[in-house]
Design an enzyme around this catalytic site. Sequence first.
Site, PDB file in Angstrom:
ATOM      1  N   ASP A 199       0.853  -1.191   0.000  1.00 12.02           N
ATOM      2  CA  ASP A 199       0.000   0.000   0.000  1.00 12.02           C
ATOM      3  C   ASP A 199       0.890   1.244   0.000  1.00 12.02           C
ATOM      4  OD1 ASP A 199       0.240   1.098   3.018  1.00 12.02           O
ATOM      5  OD2 ASP A 199       0.279  -1.082   3.025  1.00 12.02           O
ATOM      6  N   ASP A 239       0.723   3.612   2.424  1.00  7.70           N
ATOM      7  CA  ASP A 239       0.585   4.200   3.752  1.00  7.70           C
ATOM      8  C   ASP A 239      -0.515   5.265   3.673  1.00  7.70           C
ATOM      9  OD1 ASP A 239       1.718   3.802   6.425  1.00  7.70           O
ATOM     10  OD2 ASP A 239       2.321   5.893   6.315  1.00  7.70           O
TER      11      ASP A 239
END
Length: 291
Positions: free
Chosen positions: A210, A212
């Site tokens: 991802d 973050d």
Amino acid sequence: MTETMIAVIGGSGIYDIDGLKGANWTAVETPWGAPSDQILTGTLDGVKMAFLPRHGRGHVHTPSSVPYQANIAALKQIGVTDVISVSAVGSFREHMAPGDFVVVDQFIDRTFAREKSFFGPGLVAHVSVAHPTCERLSDACETAAKDAGITVHRGGTYLAMEGPQFSSLAESKMYREIWGCDVIGMTNMPEAKLAREAEICYASVAMVTDYDSWHPDHGEVDVSDIIATLTGNAGKARDLVRRLPGMLGTERAPCPHGCDRALEYAILTAPEARDPAMVSRLSAVAGRVLT
């Protein structure tokens, strides 16, 4: 020459090694207690291999409760020479996208609830972690990733946070914009420091799941998205690991970067002042320089 034994410490989504011959789960006890789980051992392409699930099978350990000292000590006790850490991370860089791998070479340690050294009162040592990963082993990981068709980035700074919560937006922006970090995770520290104290070569393969919370188009971290990306990353990681034995071989010379000699001048406590109980305990990881 030393007989090669490669260990993979598997993070979230990585729970075994494909194609391992003579595979056997073995319990190992250390002076620091039991590791996260039993250790899976066997051979792959004639090279000794070991696998340790960092969080335990079924994912029972939080990043803070992982018994890092016991994990590294157990691997040292069974003869491991090289550790490949595989872990999930968030990315602070647009070009390090979910699904990409990063061969990390630096860390900023923001953990605070973990024991970070095998040494202590009665037997004091200071090792250098200026370069906390092994360049030779990182080269192998990068090549193996490329051969497996994985998008891999060589070099990057890993921000190790305590967790288990993910970053606030303010923290994420600070780590990215002010501190210059590239990825964020919760488990490579103190793992890398302990591997250095145990004189084991260590490389970190960070699997991006991802962006973050800093990324304006992605917002907060979504666990369901992370799990979906983890599934794809796990297959890629197994492909990478399968290529390592053929590259590293059954025997190896002393590490050209000195990882396997990190304690050569690290112990400061005079022999006559050393605590016998500490000497006995530390023989599991530092026996080479204590005998």
